[in-house]
Design an enzyme around this catalytic site. Structure first.
Site, PDB file in Angstrom:
ATOM      1  CB  CYS A  53      -0.902   0.001   1.234  1.00 31.28           C
ATOM      2  SG  CYS A  53      -1.981   1.459   1.319  1.00 31.28           S
ATOM      3  CB  CYS A  57      -1.216   3.821   8.138  1.00 34.01           C
ATOM      4  SG  CYS A  57      -2.383   4.516   6.927  1.00 34.01           S
ATOM      5  CB  CYS A  60      -0.647  -0.239   8.144  1.00 32.76           C
ATOM      6  SG  CYS A  60      -1.493  -1.397   7.043  1.00 32.76           S
ATOM      7  CB  CYS A  97     -15.783  -6.786   5.863  1.00 30.72           C
ATOM      8  SG  CYS A  97     -17.154  -6.475   7.000  1.00 30.72           S
ATOM      9  CB  CYS A 128     -18.720  -4.287   4.799  1.00 33.71           C
ATOM     10  SG  CYS A 128     -17.718  -2.927   5.468  1.00 33.71           S
ATOM     11  CB  CYS A 188     -18.222   0.576   8.543  1.00 33.79           C
ATOM     12  SG  CYS A 188     -17.199  -0.373   9.693  1.00 33.79           S
ATOM     13  NE  ARG A 260     -17.470  -5.099  12.925  1.00 32.26           N
ATOM     14  CZ  ARG A 260     -17.673  -4.499  11.754  1.00 32.26           C
ATOM     15  NH1 ARG A 260     -16.695  -3.844  11.176  1.00 32.26           N
ATOM     16  NH2 ARG A 260     -18.854  -4.560  11.179  1.00 32.26           N
TER      17      ARG A 260
END
Length: 318
Positions: A53, A57, A60, A97, A128, A188, A260
């Site tokens: 990616c 972040c 991550c 998801c 999702c 979400c 969640r």
């Protein structure tokens, strides 16, 4: 308790500052006004494209900026996704998801994800996706394909955000949430606690979510899983009771949202998970793996549900 979108940071801080048992009692009381007791919404999460990616972040394992030893994988076949979705349904999940390690989906990816949404929805599951940032057109096409929820977390407070991510702004995230909402999908959106932030930052995150024009229908509250090779790989774990306090405050200020338990749950004892449910959490990810990090063992979840007298929610498919 009536819905409010005008919570102040001071009011949220006051909730945090309550004695722990008073806060949890209030949260469970609010929860039972809006949701049936002992019912948990169960989701399964699948990575449809893993690693490399371009975002930075700091938590991550999928970021191309860090050496987390994660092996990147190309996007998986739609047929594979459908088999995984059917298995998730058979195991008791009501929502499936799908997540891709993209900054945003390219136009060449859209036919792939749209077909996936249609096929998973046809199985009778809630759908999702989390694909990064969306523009308005992409959000509208996902909605037309049958996507129920779009996940795009704020991660942390506006003030602390630049300490965690530099490749997109906090307002970029809010723009995506607005595109999702305008397209008619459910939102979400939650965050991660234990990033090295202060309680004031946790207040700020919840304030941002609770003052959106419409509360997110689903609010995942992740506990940082410190991944070796990332800048936050050596971050000490946040005390579990502080995480549970965050869950309780979220339940009180967003009373109709699913809250969640997401990343970090695999390290909790049964008693800690029970306390989180008492604090108002009513959704989990089921299965041994999230996108790339471990999740609680499925057989352990089954035993925990039986011990606590919890039951799975049936799918709510339009």
């Amino acid at each position: 308790m009536s819905l409010r979108n005008d919570w102040t940071r001071e009011e949220i801080q006051t909730l945090y500052d309550q004695p722990f048992l008073d806060l949890v009692f209030d949260a469970q009381s609010v929860h039972r006004q809006h949701f049936p007791a002992n019912i948990i919404q169960v989701s399964t999460l699948l990575s449809i494209k893993t690693g490399k990616c371009p975002e930075d972040c700091k938590y991550c394992s999928q970021s191309a900026h860090y050496d987390s030893k994660l092996e990147a994988e190309k996007r998986i076949a739609v047929e594979t996704v459908i088999r995984e979705a059917q298995a998730a349904k058979d195991s008791g999940s009501s929502r499936f998801c799908m997540g891709a390690a993209w900054r945003n989906p390219h136009e060449r990816d859209m036919p792939y994800v749209l077909e996936m949404v249609k096929e998973v929805k046809a199985l009778g599951l809630e759908t999702c996706m989390t694909l990064g940032m969306l523009n308005a057109s992409q959000a509208e096409r996902l909605k037309d394909a049958g996507l129920d929820y779009y996940n795009h977390n704020l991660d942390t407070s506006r003030e602390y955000y630049s300490h965690i991510i530099s490749t997109r702004t906090f307002d970029d995230r809010l723009d995506t949430l607005d595109h999702v909402r305008q397209a008619g999908m459910k939102v979400c959106s939650g965050g991660i606690v234990g990033l090295g932030e202060t309680r004031n930052d946790r207040v700020g995150l919840l304030h941002e979510l609770a003052t959106l024009p419409i509360h997110p229908e689903s609010v995942p509250l992740n506990l940082l899983v410190a991944v070796e090779g990332t800048p936050l790989g050596d971050t000490p774990q946040l005390p579990i009771l502080e995480w549970i306090k965050t869950i309780a405050v979220a339940r009180i200020i967003m009373p109709q949202s699913y809250v969640r338990l997401s990343a970090g749950r695999e390290g909790l004892s049964d008693s800690e998970q029970a306390m989180a449910f008492l604090a108002g959490a009513n959704s989990i990810f089921y299965g041994e793996k999230l996108l790339t990090t471990p999740n609680a063992d499925s057989s352990r979840d089954d035993r925990l549900f039986e011990t606590l007298g919890l039951h799975r929610e049936a799918p709510r498919v339009d």
